[in-house]
Design an enzyme around this catalytic site. Structure first.
Site, PDB file in Angstrom:
ATOM      1  N   CYS A 102      -4.790   2.399  -3.563  1.00 56.17           N
ATOM      2  CA  CYS A 102      -3.526   2.936  -3.010  1.00 56.17           C
ATOM      3  C   CYS A 102      -2.364   2.005  -3.303  1.00 56.17           C
ATOM      4  CB  CYS A 102      -3.635   3.199  -1.514  1.00 56.17           C
ATOM      5  SG  CYS A 102      -4.889   4.388  -1.088  1.00 56.17           S
ATOM      6  N   GLN A 138      -4.392  -5.062   7.212  1.00 54.60           N
ATOM      7  CA  GLN A 138      -5.406  -6.017   6.726  1.00 54.60           C
ATOM      8  C   GLN A 138      -5.354  -7.355   7.461  1.00 54.60           C
ATOM      9  OE1 GLN A 138      -7.810  -5.160   4.867  1.00 54.60           O
ATOM     10  NE2 GLN A 138      -7.087  -3.279   3.913  1.00 54.60           N
ATOM     11  N   LYS A 175     -10.463  -0.325  10.715  1.00 54.00           N
ATOM     12  CA  LYS A 175     -10.754  -1.522   9.916  1.00 54.00           C
ATOM     13  C   LYS A 175     -11.170  -2.690  10.800  1.00 54.00           C
ATOM     14  CE  LYS A 175      -7.246  -0.191   6.506  1.00 54.00           C
ATOM     15  NZ  LYS A 175      -7.948   0.261   5.318  1.00 54.00           N
ATOM     16  N   HIS A 206       0.867  -1.180   0.000  1.00 54.51           N
ATOM     17  CA  HIS A 206       0.000   0.000   0.000  1.00 54.51           C
ATOM     18  C   HIS A 206       0.910   1.238   0.000  1.00 54.51           C
ATOM     19  CE1 HIS A 206      -2.780   2.927   1.824  1.00 54.51           C
ATOM     20  NE2 HIS A 206      -3.767   2.108   1.532  1.00 54.51           N
ATOM     21  N   ASP A 244       3.200  -4.453   8.101  1.00 49.48           N
ATOM     22  CA  ASP A 244       1.988  -3.649   7.925  1.00 49.48           C
ATOM     23  C   ASP A 244       0.806  -4.570   8.240  1.00 49.48           C
ATOM     24  OD1 ASP A 244      -0.319  -2.488   6.969  1.00 49.48           O
ATOM     25  OD2 ASP A 244       0.567  -1.774   5.093  1.00 49.48           O
TER      26      ASP A 244
HETATM   27  N1  PMP Z   1      -1.724  -0.766   4.539  1.00 46.27           N
HETATM   28  C1  PMP Z   1      -2.704  -1.512   4.013  1.00 46.27           C
HETATM   29  C2  PMP Z   1      -2.394  -2.911   3.553  1.00 46.27           C
HETATM   30  C3  PMP Z   1      -3.988  -0.995   3.929  1.00 46.27           C
HETATM   31  O1  PMP Z   1      -4.975  -1.728   3.395  1.00 46.27           O
HETATM   32  C4  PMP Z   1      -4.247   0.326   4.408  1.00 46.27           C
HETATM   33  C5  PMP Z   1      -5.640   0.923   4.330  1.00 46.27           C
HETATM   34  N2  PMP Z   1      -6.277   0.803   3.122  1.00 46.27           N
HETATM   35  C6  PMP Z   1      -3.182   1.051   4.942  1.00 46.27           C
HETATM   36  C7  PMP Z   1      -1.941   0.475   5.000  1.00 46.27           C
HETATM   37  C8  PMP Z   1      -3.363   2.445   5.446  1.00 46.27           C
HETATM   38  O2  PMP Z   1      -4.203   2.486   6.541  1.00 46.27           O
HETATM   39  P1  PMP Z   1      -4.725   3.887   7.112  1.00 46.27           P
HETATM   40  O3  PMP Z   1      -5.275   4.645   5.941  1.00 46.27           O
HETATM   41  O4  PMP Z   1      -5.774   3.498   8.097  1.00 46.27           O
HETATM   42  O5  PMP Z   1      -3.557   4.564   7.747  1.00 46.27           O
END
Ligand code: PMP
Length: 408
Positions: free
Chosen positions: A362, A201, A224, A121, A198
């Site tokens: 993203c 998910q 999430k 991401h 990270d």
């Molecule tokens: N890493 C992953 C794998 C994600 O799916 C996300 C959220 N879509 C993020 C990082 C970023 O999370 P946040 O926007 O809550 O900081």
């Protein structure tokens, strides 16, 4: 676990969208919030609201106890060895930025390497790009298999004694693949590197044990996993956090302040400058209680079964391409329907009351690797049922008809 019963605890799900009962399949972007979480936050604001760590008055100490109690819940949830290894942040993005800006910049020099994957991401990619640029380190990528999985021999070949930092997602928000982060951590450590996982998910969907993974840093977002937006965490091994400089300075994080120099509080507060996200942390604590009551193993089992069911139903639609592996995947499914733009797919699905995500998620480098500009994604959580998958399948067939593709 009975998803149909659990749904009743999520008032938002009980509504019609465009004349159809809502099917919410966008939990990977953000989950819905159950009544116990909403009530915990309401009760805090109605009875205990005050700033933390400062006041000697009763509300102040109640708020502090609730805030620090939430930290203890997170520590137990991740099986951290010490409660002070949990830093509250705004979410995964802020947590990763903290490590990249503080730890990585202090240890990386020219000739060093930062290793990530093309799955990341943007939140687990750009902070490392910036750290590499600032320090002269090289950013390296572990290559992917055609189904988006990672082979350990490729990890072995990419991480070298020059690698200082490895950052990898536990579960891909596009490919759904669950990465072997424990094994990657062992390879990183063998080479003298540290690893950040990270967990955006993974944390909502499966049991996570940071000691078992032996990761050095772990980041996740509350929103999430049934908690509100604006709260998340960085876990870091105590000996590493103790060596790190804060990146945000101001109230709450200081010990002694002089005219020209200052000292910092001990862990974890030195990384929590300013009034913290008190109600958010309390909401996160309530979300953890809620998830633990159901059982993370149960949640994982439910989503695994649902994802398998969805994979088979969607793959049976002629012209629909599903991305990621069939096995070893978590509860989301990314797809494209012929050459219909995923925004159009999502728009027709919305007209049928089915909420899915469309776009690059993203993950622009991953989209280029997949040779697509965008995809659609349906993501499941504990409140989704096979009936939701059936509604998605029927709506996709209707989408094909709408765009003149006939029924496959
Ligand atoms: N890493 C992953 C794998 C994600 O799916 C996300 C959220 N879509 C993020 C990082 C970023 O999370 P946040 O926007 O809550 O900081």
């Amino acid at each position: 676990m009975n998803a149909s019963e659990l749904r009743k605890l999520f008032p938002i799900l009980d509504q019609e969208i465009n004349g159809h009962p809502l099917v919410y399949l966008d939990s990977a972007a953000t989950s819905q919030k159950p009544i116990p979480v909403l009530e915990a936050m309401k009760a805090y604001y109605e009875h205990d609201n005050a700033n933390v760590h400062r006041g000697v008055h009763t509300l102040g100490s109640r708020a502090t106890d609730a805030y620090e109690g939430a930290r203890e819940k997170v520590a137990a949830f991740l099986n951290a060895r010490h409660t002070e290894e949990i830093i509250f942040t705004r979410g995964t993005t802020t947590a990763i930025n903290l490590v990249a800006a503080s730890y990585a910049r202090s240890v990386c020099r020219e000739g060093d390497e930062i290793v990530i994957t093309p799955l990341e991401h943007h939140s687990n990619l750009i902070p490392w790009q910036q750290a590499a640029k600032a320090t002269g380190a090289t950013l390296k990528y572990i290559p992917l298999q055609p189904d988006g999985t990672i082979r350990l021999e490729d990890v072995e070949a990419t991480i070298t004694p020059n690698t200082k930092m490895v950052a990898v997602t536990y579960v891909s928000n596009v490919m759904a693949a669950i990465n072997p982060v424990k094994e990657i951590a062992a390879i990183a450590h063998k080479n003298g590197a540290k690893i950040l996982v990270d967990g955006a998910q993974s944390t909502p969907h499966m049991k996570v044990d940071v000691q078992e993974l032996d990761c050095d840093f772990y980041a996740f977002s509350g929103h999430k996993m049934c908690a509100p937006t604006g709260i998340g965490c960085l876990y870091g091994k105590k000996e590493l956090l103790e060596r790190m400089e804060p990146v945000e300075f101001g109230g709450e994080m200081i010990d002694h302040v002089g005219l020209y120099d200052s000292t910092w509080k001990e862990l974890p507060w030195r990384f929590e400058g300013g009034t913290p996200i008190i109600a958010g942390a309390i909401g996160l604590g309530a979300a953890i209680d809620f998830l633990k009551d159901i059982g993370m193993d149960e949640i994982e089992r439910h989503e695994h079964a649902l994802a398998g069911y969805a994979y088979d139903r969607l793959s049976a639609i002629d012209g629909l391409a599903v991305y990621g592996p069939r096995e070893g995947r978590s509860g989301l499914i990314t797809f494209n329907l012929g050459d219909i733009h995923p925004h159009d797919v999502a728009t027709v699905l919305d007209a049928e009351g089915v909420a899915v995500r469309a776009g690059h998620h993203c993950c622009q480098p991953l989209m280029r690797w997949l040779e697509v500009t965008a995809t659609a994604r349906a993501s499941f959580y504990l409140y989704n049922t096979e009936e939701d998958v059936d509604r998605l399948t029927a709506a996709l067939v209707k989408t094909k008809e709408y765009f003149g593709y006939g029924i496959g």
